[in-house]
Write a protein that holds these residues in place. Structure first.
Motif, PDB file in Angstrom:
ATOM      1  N   ASP A 155      -1.317  19.707  20.876  1.00  0.00           N
ATOM      2  CA  ASP A 155      -1.451  20.076  19.477  1.00  0.00           C
ATOM      3  C   ASP A 155      -2.936  20.170  19.146  1.00  0.00           C
ATOM      4  OD1 ASP A 155       1.265  19.951  19.344  1.00  0.00           O
ATOM      5  OD2 ASP A 155       1.379  18.439  17.773  1.00  0.00           O
ATOM      6  N   GLY A 160       0.469  11.233  14.870  1.00  0.00           N
ATOM      7  CA  GLY A 160       0.658  12.228  15.917  1.00  0.00           C
ATOM      8  C   GLY A 160       0.636  11.683  17.331  1.00  0.00           C
ATOM      9  N   LYS A 213       5.316  22.670  24.849  1.00  0.00           N
ATOM     10  CA  LYS A 213       5.326  21.220  24.866  1.00  0.00           C
ATOM     11  C   LYS A 213       5.296  20.723  26.309  1.00  0.00           C
ATOM     12  CE  LYS A 213       5.439  20.626  20.446  1.00  0.00           C
ATOM     13  NZ  LYS A 213       4.267  20.085  19.747  1.00  0.00           N
ATOM     14  N   PRO A 243       4.616  11.150  13.127  1.00  0.00           N
ATOM     15  CA  PRO A 243       4.243  12.476  13.641  1.00  0.00           C
ATOM     16  C   PRO A 243       3.429  13.249  12.619  1.00  0.00           C
ATOM     17  CG  PRO A 243       6.546  12.449  12.967  1.00  0.00           C
ATOM     18  CD  PRO A 243       6.076  11.025  12.897  1.00  0.00           C
ATOM     19  N   PRO A 250       0.693  23.250  16.098  1.00  0.00           N
ATOM     20  CA  PRO A 250       1.487  22.692  17.198  1.00  0.00           C
ATOM     21  C   PRO A 250       1.177  23.411  18.495  1.00  0.00           C
ATOM     22  CG  PRO A 250       2.830  24.181  15.896  1.00  0.00           C
ATOM     23  CD  PRO A 250       1.512  24.086  15.192  1.00  0.00           C
ATOM     24  N   TYR A 309      -4.817  12.556  19.237  1.00  0.00           N
ATOM     25  CA  TYR A 309      -4.067  12.191  18.036  1.00  0.00           C
ATOM     26  C   TYR A 309      -5.006  11.421  17.113  1.00  0.00           C
ATOM     27  CZ  TYR A 309      -3.599   7.769  20.634  1.00  0.00           C
ATOM     28  OH  TYR A 309      -3.857   6.625  21.350  1.00  0.00           O
ATOM     29  N   ASP A 368       3.618  12.731  19.327  1.00  0.00           N
ATOM     30  CA  ASP A 368       3.785  14.172  19.513  1.00  0.00           C
ATOM     31  C   ASP A 368       3.386  14.563  20.930  1.00  0.00           C
ATOM     32  OD1 ASP A 368       4.445  14.192  16.866  1.00  0.00           O
ATOM     33  OD2 ASP A 368       2.524  14.970  16.168  1.00  0.00           O
TER      34      ASP A 368
END
Length: 372
Positions: free
Chosen positions: A200, A193, A224, A254, A220, A178, A196
């Motif tokens: 990603d 992020g 997940k 995010p 993305p 991130y 998140d």
């Protein structure tokens, strides 16, 4: 294509781009048009001095440690060797601040405890530090060091050298990167992020000339994962799907919606503000093995023209010269994409044309992560 989630408002993004390039804003920034719809050369915004040199990390020769050197913009030849870099470390950068100092990141780890998928990384086995080098005196100092529980990379200073934006992940995370923006005077920081889910895809960030905005590319995760464990790995996308994201440097939260989305089956893998808006690299095709294009986007993030690059997706970066009138594009082509041996290119874009100044093959020094 994968869906992109909502985030920073379009108004904020448009205002940010207006402040970056000094032009009037447009109403909205939709999906980018096809790069094949070339237009006339973007209008210049006042005079800009033309740099005569740029700096790159030289690597590529087996058994030889990387080094920093200045290159001629006209010929690509090495003008001056600045500093050696330690072998064995992961190096990102250099990136230049407004005062001419060069910043690069050295990192190592995590230590793998097994050969299972993901490597079962050992806790507290990471080291990272950001180095500031004065190319005039050769003096260097550490401006930021990470704890052993985190790994950082691609630390880019703002033009004033007072803040740095970089990628960070936990030492035991797998692809949990991130963005972090840190004020070096106060030590305060905020993230983009962090909340998140991992996996990603984030590119190296780039600052606007006024230090008020950041630009990067993002896609993305296909799936997940709450927290990647020792046997977790990120599922790769068969086709690129990265969008361009512009945020105020003070933004936290995010990763917002991509404001410029490439055609289906394509994705932006690198982006930088330039004099006319944004210069970005667009890759297309299965496993990114199709076309590669340098795309000039307007201030409202619409594609205006596209110039073909050698097919590549194994390593691409863009860097804009002070004044924004020239952009350096360096890219690596892996042998898997063609029948040719691996190669490295360095090209200069002036708003109209691309000019190759380096085309290096295996056994030659390669310019990587070029900066001005």
């Amino acid at each position: 294509m994968r869906s992109h989630r909502a985030g920073v408002s379009l108004t904020a993004v448009t205002l940010a781009l207006v402040s970056v390039v000094g032009g009037a804003g447009c109403n909205g920034a939709g999906a980018a048009q096809s790069a094949s719809s070339a237009s006339t050369r973007p209008s210049a915004i006042g005079p800009a001095a033309q740099p005569v040199s740029l700096t790159a990390r030289l690597s590529g020769i087996s058994g030889q440690d990387p080094e920093l050197a200045t290159l001629s913009v006209a010929t690509g030849k090495v003008l001056r060797r600045l500093s050696g870099l330690p072998g064995g470390a992961q190096v990102t950068g250099p990136f230049a601040a407004g005062d001419g100092s060069l910043w690069y990141t050295l990192s190592s780890g995590p230590r793998s405890r097994s050969d299972v998928l993901g490597g079962d990384p050992a806790p507290d086995s990471c080291t990272s530090k950001v180095i500031r080098l004065d190319p005039k005196t050769g003096a260097s100092r550490t401006v930021l060091a990470s704890s052993s529980s985190a790994l950082i990379g691609a630390a880019v200073p703002n033009p004033a050298g007072t803040e740095v934006a970089y990628l960070r992940q936990g030492c035991q995370d797998y692809k949990g990167w991130y963005l972090v923006v840190r004020n070096l005077k106060t030590g305060t920081e905020h993230s983009i992020g962090r909340a998140d889910a991992p996996c990603d895809d984030l590119s190296t960030p780039s600052w606007s000339a006024d230090g008020k905005s950041l630009i990067f590319t993002w896609a993305p995760a296909l799936e997940k994962i709450t927290r990647p464990g020792p046997q977790s790995a990120c599922p790769g996308s068969p086709v690129p799907d990265n969008a361009i994201v512009v945020v105020p440097a003070r933004y936290r939260g995010p990763v917002p919606t991509g404001q410029a989305v490439a055609d289906q089956g394509c994705g932006y893998v690198a982006a930088s503000f330039d004099r006319w808006g944004v210069a970005a690299v667009d890759v297309c095709g299965l496993l990114s093995a199709g076309t590669t294009t340098l795309v000039q986007l307007s201030r409202s993030l619409h594609s205006e023209r596209g110039l073909p690059l050698p097919a590549s997706a194994d390593g691409v970066s863009v860097s804009t010269a002070p004044g924004g009138a020239e952009v350096a594009v360096d890219e690596y082509q892996a042998p898997g994409f063609t029948a040719n041996p691996p190669a490295q290119w360095l090209e200069i874009y002036d708003g109209m044309t691309l000019r190759t100044i380096v085309h290096a093959s295996m056994g030659e020094l390669w310019p990587v992560s070029t900066t001005w």
